[in-house]
Design a protein around this motif. Structure first.
Motif, PDB file in Angstrom:
ATOM      1  N   ALA A 210       0.852  -1.194   0.000  1.00 17.57           N
ATOM      2  CA  ALA A 210       0.000   0.000   0.000  1.00 17.57           C
ATOM      3  C   ALA A 210       0.884   1.240   0.000  1.00 17.57           C
ATOM      4  CB  ALA A 210      -0.910   0.006   1.219  1.00 17.57           C
ATOM      5  N   ALA A 211       0.387   2.306  -0.596  1.00 17.56           N
ATOM      6  CA  ALA A 211       1.169   3.540  -0.671  1.00 17.56           C
ATOM      7  C   ALA A 211       0.271   4.756  -0.540  1.00 17.56           C
ATOM      8  CB  ALA A 211       1.938   3.593  -1.989  1.00 17.56           C
ATOM      9  N   SER A 212       0.901   5.871  -0.151  1.00 14.60           N
ATOM     10  CA  SER A 212       0.153   7.109   0.048  1.00 14.60           C
ATOM     11  C   SER A 212      -0.252   7.753  -1.271  1.00 14.60           C
ATOM     12  CB  SER A 212       0.988   8.097   0.864  1.00 14.60           C
ATOM     13  OG  SER A 212       2.247   8.331   0.245  1.00 14.60           O
ATOM     14  N   SER A 213       0.461   7.412  -2.361  1.00 16.73           N
ATOM     15  CA  SER A 213       0.140   7.946  -3.684  1.00 16.73           C
ATOM     16  C   SER A 213       0.861   7.126  -4.741  1.00 16.73           C
ATOM     17  CB  SER A 213       0.568   9.419  -3.798  1.00 16.73           C
ATOM     18  OG  SER A 213       1.982   9.533  -3.670  1.00 16.73           O
ATOM     19  N   ILE A 214       0.480   7.328  -5.991  1.00 13.69           N
ATOM     20  CA  ILE A 214       1.157   6.653  -7.102  1.00 13.69           C
ATOM     21  C   ILE A 214       2.342   7.522  -7.504  1.00 13.69           C
ATOM     22  CG2 ILE A 214       0.891   5.651  -9.409  1.00 13.69           C
ATOM     23  CD1 ILE A 214      -2.106   5.496  -8.908  1.00 13.69           C
ATOM     24  N   SER A 215       3.431   7.365  -6.786  1.00 10.69           N
ATOM     25  CA  SER A 215       4.603   8.216  -6.977  1.00 10.69           C
ATOM     26  C   SER A 215       5.859   7.492  -6.504  1.00 10.69           C
ATOM     27  CB  SER A 215       4.433   9.520  -6.180  1.00 10.69           C
ATOM     28  OG  SER A 215       5.667  10.201  -6.041  1.00 10.69           O
ATOM     29  N   PRO A 216       7.005   7.746  -7.133  1.00  7.58           N
ATOM     30  CA  PRO A 216       8.260   7.153  -6.652  1.00  7.58           C
ATOM     31  C   PRO A 216       8.627   7.631  -5.244  1.00  7.58           C
ATOM     32  CG  PRO A 216       8.513   8.057  -8.879  1.00  7.58           C
ATOM     33  CD  PRO A 216       7.193   8.537  -8.354  1.00  7.58           C
ATOM     34  N   HIS A 217       8.017   8.735  -4.818  1.00 10.68           N
ATOM     35  CA  HIS A 217       8.339   9.328  -3.508  1.00 10.68           C
ATOM     36  C   HIS A 217       7.281   9.021  -2.451  1.00 10.68           C
ATOM     37  CE1 HIS A 217      11.271  11.416  -5.948  1.00 10.68           C
ATOM     38  NE2 HIS A 217      10.308  11.957  -6.669  1.00 10.68           N
ATOM     39  N   ALA A 218       6.345   8.132  -2.766  1.00 15.61           N
ATOM     40  CA  ALA A 218       5.240   7.826  -1.847  1.00 15.61           C
ATOM     41  C   ALA A 218       5.733   7.079  -0.609  1.00 15.61           C
ATOM     42  CB  ALA A 218       4.196   6.994  -2.568  1.00 15.61           C
ATOM     43  N   LEU A 219       4.979   7.208   0.483  1.00 14.64           N
ATOM     44  CA  LEU A 219       5.192   6.370   1.660  1.00 14.64           C
ATOM     45  C   LEU A 219       4.598   4.997   1.368  1.00 14.64           C
ATOM     46  CD1 LEU A 219       4.145   8.926   4.436  1.00 14.64           C
ATOM     47  CD2 LEU A 219       6.464   8.347   3.706  1.00 14.64           C
ATOM     48  N   VAL A 220       5.278   3.948   1.814  1.00 17.39           N
ATOM     49  CA  VAL A 220       4.883   2.583   1.450  1.00 17.39           C
ATOM     50  C   VAL A 220       4.872   1.682   2.676  1.00 17.39           C
ATOM     51  CG1 VAL A 220       5.573   0.545   0.115  1.00 17.39           C
ATOM     52  CG2 VAL A 220       5.793   2.809  -0.892  1.00 17.39           C
ATOM     53  N   GLU A 221       3.904   0.760   2.720  1.00 19.15           N
ATOM     54  CA  GLU A 221       3.914  -0.290   3.737  1.00 19.15           C
ATOM     55  C   GLU A 221       3.246  -1.546   3.169  1.00 19.15           C
ATOM     56  OE1 GLU A 221       1.712   0.610   7.244  1.00 19.15           O
ATOM     57  OE2 GLU A 221      -0.221   0.714   6.218  1.00 19.15           O
ATOM     58  N   VAL A 222       3.587  -2.691   3.755  1.00 23.86           N
ATOM     59  CA  VAL A 222       2.946  -3.947   3.369  1.00 23.86           C
ATOM     60  C   VAL A 222       1.786  -4.216   4.318  1.00 23.86           C
ATOM     61  CG1 VAL A 222       3.218  -6.444   3.132  1.00 23.86           C
ATOM     62  CG2 VAL A 222       5.057  -4.910   2.395  1.00 23.86           C
ATOM     63  N   VAL A 223       0.609  -4.430   3.760  1.00 26.39           N
ATOM     64  CA  VAL A 223      -0.583  -4.731   4.553  1.00 26.39           C
ATOM     65  C   VAL A 223      -0.814  -6.243   4.486  1.00 26.39           C
ATOM     66  CG1 VAL A 223      -3.061  -4.362   4.813  1.00 26.39           C
ATOM     67  CG2 VAL A 223      -1.595  -2.467   4.089  1.00 26.39           C
ATOM     68  N   ASP A 224      -0.691  -6.903   5.633  1.00 27.83           N
ATOM     69  CA  ASP A 224      -0.841  -8.352   5.704  1.00 27.83           C
ATOM     70  C   ASP A 224      -2.291  -8.697   6.019  1.00 27.83           C
ATOM     71  OD1 ASP A 224      -0.745 -11.065   6.200  1.00 27.83           O
ATOM     72  OD2 ASP A 224       1.148 -10.989   7.289  1.00 27.83           O
ATOM     73  N   LEU A 225      -3.046  -9.046   4.997  1.00 31.80           N
ATOM     74  CA  LEU A 225      -4.463  -9.347   5.187  1.00 31.80           C
ATOM     75  C   LEU A 225      -4.659 -10.615   6.001  1.00 31.80           C
ATOM     76  CD1 LEU A 225      -5.780  -8.604   1.560  1.00 31.80           C
ATOM     77  CD2 LEU A 225      -5.681  -7.036   3.510  1.00 31.80           C
ATOM     78  N   ALA A 226      -3.732 -11.556   5.856  1.00 36.50           N
ATOM     79  CA  ALA A 226      -3.835 -12.819   6.593  1.00 36.50           C
ATOM     80  C   ALA A 226      -3.721 -12.591   8.094  1.00 36.50           C
ATOM     81  CB  ALA A 226      -2.751 -13.784   6.127  1.00 36.50           C
ATOM     82  N   ALA A 227      -3.009 -11.527   8.480  1.00 36.51           N
ATOM     83  CA  ALA A 227      -2.853 -11.181   9.901  1.00 36.51           C
ATOM     84  C   ALA A 227      -3.827 -10.080  10.306  1.00 36.51           C
ATOM     85  CB  ALA A 227      -1.412 -10.745  10.180  1.00 36.51           C
ATOM     86  N   HIS A 228      -4.892  -9.927   9.496  1.00 39.54           N
ATOM     87  CA  HIS A 228      -5.961  -8.940   9.754  1.00 39.54           C
ATOM     88  C   HIS A 228      -5.460  -7.500   9.674  1.00 39.54           C
ATOM     89  CE1 HIS A 228      -8.350 -12.393  10.896  1.00 39.54           C
ATOM     90  NE2 HIS A 228      -7.426 -12.732  11.781  1.00 39.54           N
ATOM     91  N   GLY A 229      -4.422  -7.278   8.844  1.00 37.20           N
ATOM     92  CA  GLY A 229      -3.957  -5.912   8.618  1.00 37.20           C
ATOM     93  C   GLY A 229      -4.978  -5.124   7.811  1.00 37.20           C
ATOM     94  N   ARG A 230      -4.985  -3.807   8.010  1.00 38.93           N
ATOM     95  CA  ARG A 230      -5.934  -2.947   7.294  1.00 38.93           C
ATOM     96  C   ARG A 230      -5.192  -1.784   6.662  1.00 38.93           C
ATOM     97  NH1 ARG A 230     -11.332  -3.934   9.081  1.00 38.93           N
ATOM     98  NH2 ARG A 230     -12.025  -1.860   8.491  1.00 38.93           N
ATOM     99  N   ILE A 231      -5.624  -1.424   5.472  1.00 42.03           N
ATOM    100  CA  ILE A 231      -5.023  -0.312   4.770  1.00 42.03           C
ATOM    101  C   ILE A 231      -5.491   1.017   5.361  1.00 42.03           C
ATOM    102  CG2 ILE A 231      -6.883  -0.214   3.046  1.00 42.03           C
ATOM    103  CD1 ILE A 231      -4.794   0.561   0.942  1.00 42.03           C
ATOM    104  N   ASP A 232      -4.602   2.014   5.380  1.00 35.20           N
ATOM    105  CA  ASP A 232      -5.004   3.380   5.720  1.00 35.20           C
ATOM    106  C   ASP A 232      -6.080   3.795   4.717  1.00 35.20           C
ATOM    107  OD1 ASP A 232      -5.055   6.325   5.508  1.00 35.20           O
ATOM    108  OD2 ASP A 232      -3.310   6.281   6.833  1.00 35.20           O
ATOM    109  N   PRO A 233      -7.226   4.288   5.173  1.00 35.93           N
ATOM    110  CA  PRO A 233      -8.330   4.599   4.249  1.00 35.93           C
ATOM    111  C   PRO A 233      -7.986   5.612   3.166  1.00 35.93           C
ATOM    112  CG  PRO A 233      -8.775   5.455   6.457  1.00 35.93           C
ATOM    113  CD  PRO A 233      -7.603   4.547   6.574  1.00 35.93           C
ATOM    114  N   ARG A 234      -6.864   6.349   3.365  1.00 40.98           N
ATOM    115  CA  ARG A 234      -6.466   7.344   2.354  1.00 40.98           C
ATOM    116  C   ARG A 234      -5.451   6.786   1.365  1.00 40.98           C
ATOM    117  NH1 ARG A 234      -4.336  11.394   6.778  1.00 40.98           N
ATOM    118  NH2 ARG A 234      -3.613   9.327   7.456  1.00 40.98           N
ATOM    119  N   TRP A 235      -4.992   5.543   1.562  1.00 43.09           N
ATOM    120  CA  TRP A 235      -3.927   4.952   0.746  1.00 43.09           C
ATOM    121  C   TRP A 235      -4.493   4.043  -0.335  1.00 43.09           C
ATOM    122  CZ3 TRP A 235       1.360   3.713   3.391  1.00 43.09           C
ATOM    123  CH2 TRP A 235       1.798   4.845   4.095  1.00 43.09           C
ATOM    124  N   LYS A 236      -3.583   3.550  -1.198  1.00 39.91           N
ATOM    125  CA  LYS A 236      -3.974   2.691  -2.324  1.00 39.91           C
ATOM    126  C   LYS A 236      -3.120   1.430  -2.333  1.00 39.91           C
ATOM    127  CE  LYS A 236      -4.190   6.951  -5.112  1.00 39.91           C
ATOM    128  NZ  LYS A 236      -5.527   7.130  -5.630  1.00 39.91           N
TER     129      LYS A 236
END
Length: 410
Positions: free
Chosen positions: A281-307
């Motif tokens: 998941a990332a804050s925007s479609i950009s090389p400079h975006a903030l990025v994290e891995v959302v683990d759905l199997a571990a019940h991770g949730r995406i930031d509602p503003r991210w993609k």
């Protein structure tokens, strides 16, 4: 499917052949001129073209380029394509500034055996996409027969596809034969296990493929924007990820709820459809975006503003594991926004896994074709199709309209 092949035709010498190709290639500006950025679609037709030239045919090439909207757009002229082709075949290719009219008819009439003309972009006329019958008749004026090698445009009902092929004897080119033979190995007689990998942004062009191939596939692996629709359908929050919420069913001419369709498909074929268990998941479609891995199997949730912009490492590992057991693989659509380095790991690793496989591997065109080129994997697959939309239509079990007059009725 048995095609009427150009190689079945005798006495070709001196025949005026309309060579219908799909030279809708990417262009790049070099200095003051446009040039072809990737010549693979042109190169794919060379076996047919060289065969015609050896037979001393008079070859008239017809294609469209980009979407000029039925008007003349200087940047979309066929000149750079003609220059590229001339270099590839090491002989002159005379490019004309129109595709119909008295000057064009005169040039076709005066063309010598073994000569090559290239007509102007057929989409400069609005009558092309309207499948105008009079326009189609003008396109074949002075032509003896048609050789159709435009597999990537065979699903379109246009004057230069279905219109012209109803007016002159039409035969399959060698590229068209190769395309249908390769796709036939997936759709009709695949060695099992058959693993299908589907990605890209939209579900609209893949619903029928899923419904058709799920009956013979051992597993369908889903990534890219396509996965977003299925995740939303199963109740997984997807933030601001791209979702094709609705699309138009062209056959029924009705609006379709894509999420509802995805839910029905997943409920019906859950044992055969594999969705991502983690995503980038990332804050925007950009090389400079903030990025994290959302683990759905571990019940991770995406930031509602991210993609969601790529499949995650666990999903990549699961998908590549499935691919290792395959004997036939069909892949269409990237796993994420592979054009940006931060989001290309999933697509790259899937591409490399398929390339390394000993399975029969068929890769759909479009963005998937671009991904193959980006990772320098051309030549590592059994077949890389020149037509994304056409290959999906074929694998969905739908007829390709432009082939109507090329198929032998058995």
């Amino acid at each position: 499917m048995k095609l009427k092949s150009i190689k079945s035709v005798g006495h070709l010498r001196g025949k005026r052949v309309l060579f219908r190709v799909a030279y809708d290639v990417p262009l790049v500006q070099r200095g003051k001129r446009w040039a072809v950025a990737d010549d693979r679609r042109i190169a794919g037709t060379l076996p047919t073209l060289r065969y015609l030239l050896r037979q001393q045919c008079r070859v008239v090439i017809l294609s469209w380029l980009k979407r000029p909207g039925g008007r003349v757009v200087a940047d979309y002229r066929m000149d750079p394509v003609a220059r590229c082709l001339s270099k590839l075949i090491n002989q002159p290719v005379k490019k004309l500034d129109d595709c119909i009219g008295p000057k064009v008819f005169r040039e076709i009439n005066e063309l010598k055996p073994g000569g090559v003309l290239m007509l102007e972009n057929v989409r400069f006329y609005h009558q092309e996409e309207e499948n105008n019958k009079r326009f189609a008749r003008l396109l074949v004026h002075g032509i003896d027969l048609i050789v159709f090698d435009a597999f990537g445009q065979a699903h379109r009902v246009h004057a230069s596809t279905t219109g012209i092929t109803a007016l002159r004897p039409t035969y399959a080119g060698l590229l068209l034969e190769r395309e249908l033979a390769a796709l036939g190995r997936v759709a009709q007689r695949p060695s099992q296990p058959l693993i299908v990998v589907l990605g890209g942004a939209k579900i609209s062009d893949k619903v029928a493929v899923i419904e058709h191939l799920v009956k013979i596939a051992d597993q369908i692996l889903i990534g890219g924007g396509l996965a977003n629709v299925f995740l939303k359908a199963t109740g997984v929050p997807i933030g601001r990820s791209f979702v094709e919420d609705t699309f138009v069913d062209k056959a029924k001419r009705t609006s379709v709820n894509a999420v509802k369709v995805a839910r029905q498909l997943y409920q019906r074929y859950r044992s055969k459809i594999t969705l991502p268990v983690d995503l980038v998941a990332a804050s925007s479609i950009s090389p400079h975006a903030l990025v994290e891995v959302v683990d759905l199997a571990a019940h991770g949730r995406i930031d509602p503003r991210w993609k969601f912009l790529d499949i995650g490492p666990k999903t990549t590992s699961e998908f590549t594991g499935q691919l290792k057991r395959a004997k036939t693989i069909f892949w269409n659509g990237p796993m994420g926004v592979f054009e940006i380095g931060k989001f290309d790991a999933g697509t790259k690793m899937i591409a490399q896994a398929i390339a390394a496989s000993r399975a029969t591997s068929v890769v759909g065109g479009g963005d998937t074709e671009q991904a193959v080129a980006r990772y320098r994997l051309a030549g590592s697959f059994t077949h890389v199709s020149t037509g994304g939309g056409a290959s999906l239509e074929f694998l969905a079990g739908r007829p390709l309209p432009a082939l109507k007059h090329i198929i032998h009725l058995l």
